[in-house]
Design an enzyme around this catalytic site. Structure first.
Site, PDB file in Angstrom:
ATOM      1  N   CYS A 117     104.518  38.477 -14.453  1.00 40.98           N
ATOM      2  CA  CYS A 117     103.836  38.894 -15.857  1.00 40.98           C
ATOM      3  C   CYS A 117     102.821  39.750 -15.221  1.00 40.98           C
ATOM      4  O   CYS A 117     102.578  40.084 -14.264  1.00 40.98           O
ATOM      5  CB  CYS A 117     103.551  37.757 -16.821  1.00 40.98           C
ATOM      6  SG  CYS A 117     103.152  38.302 -18.562  1.00 40.98           S
ATOM      7  N   CYS A 119      99.763  39.663 -17.569  1.00 41.49           N
ATOM      8  CA  CYS A 119      98.213  39.411 -18.039  1.00 41.49           C
ATOM      9  C   CYS A 119      97.238  38.952 -17.261  1.00 41.49           C
ATOM     10  O   CYS A 119      96.046  39.159 -17.625  1.00 41.49           O
ATOM     11  CB  CYS A 119      98.690  38.471 -19.378  1.00 41.49           C
ATOM     12  SG  CYS A 119      99.413  36.897 -18.847  1.00 41.49           S
ATOM     13  N   LYS A 192     110.106  32.242 -26.101  1.00 45.37           N
ATOM     14  CA  LYS A 192     108.716  31.966 -25.890  1.00 45.37           C
ATOM     15  C   LYS A 192     107.835  32.292 -27.202  1.00 45.37           C
ATOM     16  O   LYS A 192     107.957  33.420 -27.687  1.00 45.37           O
ATOM     17  CB  LYS A 192     108.199  32.700 -24.649  1.00 45.37           C
ATOM     18  CG  LYS A 192     106.693  32.426 -24.414  1.00 45.37           C
ATOM     19  CD  LYS A 192     106.270  33.338 -23.307  1.00 45.37           C
ATOM     20  CE  LYS A 192     104.606  33.262 -22.903  1.00 45.37           C
ATOM     21  NZ  LYS A 192     104.250  33.765 -21.677  1.00 45.37           N
ATOM     22  N   LYS A 245     109.405  27.510 -24.495  1.00 46.57           N
ATOM     23  CA  LYS A 245     107.975  27.498 -24.185  1.00 46.57           C
ATOM     24  C   LYS A 245     107.344  27.646 -25.456  1.00 46.57           C
ATOM     25  O   LYS A 245     107.565  28.615 -26.210  1.00 46.57           O
ATOM     26  CB  LYS A 245     107.573  28.329 -23.109  1.00 46.57           C
ATOM     27  CG  LYS A 245     106.243  28.166 -22.858  1.00 46.57           C
ATOM     28  CD  LYS A 245     105.817  29.363 -21.764  1.00 46.57           C
ATOM     29  CE  LYS A 245     104.351  29.319 -21.663  1.00 46.57           C
ATOM     30  NZ  LYS A 245     104.025  30.391 -20.734  1.00 46.57           N
ATOM     31  N   TYR A 310     102.321  20.154 -15.686  1.00 46.61           N
ATOM     32  CA  TYR A 310     101.018  19.816 -14.999  1.00 46.61           C
ATOM     33  C   TYR A 310     100.977  18.689 -14.408  1.00 46.61           C
ATOM     34  O   TYR A 310     100.239  18.071 -13.664  1.00 46.61           O
ATOM     35  CB  TYR A 310      99.719  20.440 -15.838  1.00 46.61           C
ATOM     36  CG  TYR A 310      99.930  21.696 -16.070  1.00 46.61           C
ATOM     37  CD1 TYR A 310      99.674  22.835 -15.145  1.00 46.61           C
ATOM     38  CD2 TYR A 310     100.331  22.388 -17.295  1.00 46.61           C
ATOM     39  CE1 TYR A 310      99.831  24.231 -15.458  1.00 46.61           C
ATOM     40  CE2 TYR A 310     100.442  23.474 -17.646  1.00 46.61           C
ATOM     41  CZ  TYR A 310     100.221  24.568 -16.621  1.00 46.61           C
ATOM     42  OH  TYR A 310     100.315  25.727 -17.193  1.00 46.61           O
TER      43      TYR A 310
END
Ligand code: PBG
Length: 322
Positions: A117, A119, A192, A245, A310
């Site tokens: 990506c 960003c 997404k 997602k 995570y």
């Protein structure tokens, strides 16, 4: 009474025999934030237990991941220099490329996936090139191709494009095939959503947009049928794994993909989902471990074969205790 469902719930052993779904370490991918620089080990306040590391501090984290037998990591790079195109993404000596080389050299058994990506790399925080206040799809595809080739040359095992550009999977497939990487798989962030659940991540990865939002490229949370359309295009363009997602608020979409596509389905248990459970557990309002396991199990039940989370280290430690 003919039917008594409680007969098969009587003891733990019969419950084990009829148990339909299991969460194992084999299902999990652990995200890592790697920042350019030295001596960096920064706690992310809204994601307790998760840190940004530089390459000189990350070994103990990687040692732990390998010791816990987590099969794969998903890398996010945080460069020291940003510009309006995110040109550091295709620098063969950029932080992502250095990280891939470092991990593959020192932890060859670990499966390394890169987030593809812009960003984290653009000065404006959007996922591509800006033209008239919006991301220019086709100009961005050219740069995505440069980025994946650079990741491939660094030795990555799989690429995971997350920018929601139209045609990105085909561009990537062609770029990889034409440069000698026909066997490098693509995990597409196929469905997404434009989600508030990404809040903590944007602090972690320093990737919040400086103007506007991502609603011209990420999906509207109101839409379900469109998710099938997105996944269909990526399936046709050659995505090897299709991802949904966020995960917890989109379990219906995970099930849709599982029912409709003969590809492994992944989901991303995102930063906000993690933060909510950690925060409530810290306050003593919920049993954090049990809510974590129940949430991740719901993703498997919905149809996810792979979960990016995570919580991967926490889950591994909990399963090892049993
Ligand atoms: C974009 C990207 C994002 C996440 C993963 N890849 C953020 C976004 O779209 O703004 C979010 C992950 C998370 O919230 O845990 N490179």
């Amino acid at each position: 009474m003919i039917n008594r469902t409680r007969r098969l719930r009587k003891t733990e052993n019969i419950r084990r025999l009829v148990r339909e779904h299991k969460l194992t370490i084999d299902d999990l991918i652990y995200p890592l934030f790697i920042e350019e620089g030295e001596n960096i080990e920064t706690e992310i306040v809204s994601m307790p237990g998760i840190k940004r590391f530089s390459l000189d501090t990350i070994s103990k984290e990687l040692d732990e991941v390998v010791a816990l037998d987590i099969p794969a990591v998903l890398l996010f790079g945080i460069p020291s220099e940003k510009d309006d195109t995110g040109s550091e993404t295709w620098n063969d000596d950029g932080i992502m490329q250095q990280a891939v080389r470092f991990i593959k050299k020192n932890y060859p058994s670990l499966y390394v996936i890169t987030d593809v990506c812009f960003c984290e790399y653009t000065s404006h925080g959007h996922c591509g090139i800006i033209h008239e206040n919006d991301v220019d799809n086709d100009a961005t595809l050219v740069n995505i191709a440069k980025q994946v080739i650079s990741h491939a040359k660094a030795g990555v095992d799989m690429v995971a494009p997350s920018g929601m550009m139209d045609g990105m999977i085909l561009s990537i497939r062609e770029a990889l095939d034409n440069t000698g990487f026909p066997n490098l798989p693509i995990m597409s962030y196929a469905v997404k959503y434009s989600s508030a659940f990404y809040g903590p991540f944007r602090d972690a990865a320093d990737s919040a947009p400086t103007f506007g939002d991502r609603r011209t490229y990420q999906m509207d949370p109101s839409n379900r049928d469109e998710g099938l359309r997105e996944a269909t295009f990526d399936d046709q363009e050659g995505a090897d794994i299709l991802m949904v997602k966020p995960a917890l608020a989109y379990l219906d979409i995970i099930r849709d993909l599982k029912n409709n596509f003969d590809r492994p389905i992944a989901c991303y248990n995102v930063s906000g989902e993690y933060a909510m459970i950690k925060a409530a557990a810290e306050k003593g309002w919920i049993d954090g471990d049990r809510v974590m396991m129940e949430s991740l199990l719901s993703m498997k039940r919905a149809g996810a074969d792979i979960i990016i989370t995570y919580f991967a280290k926490d889950v591994a430690k909990l399963l090892l205790k049993k």
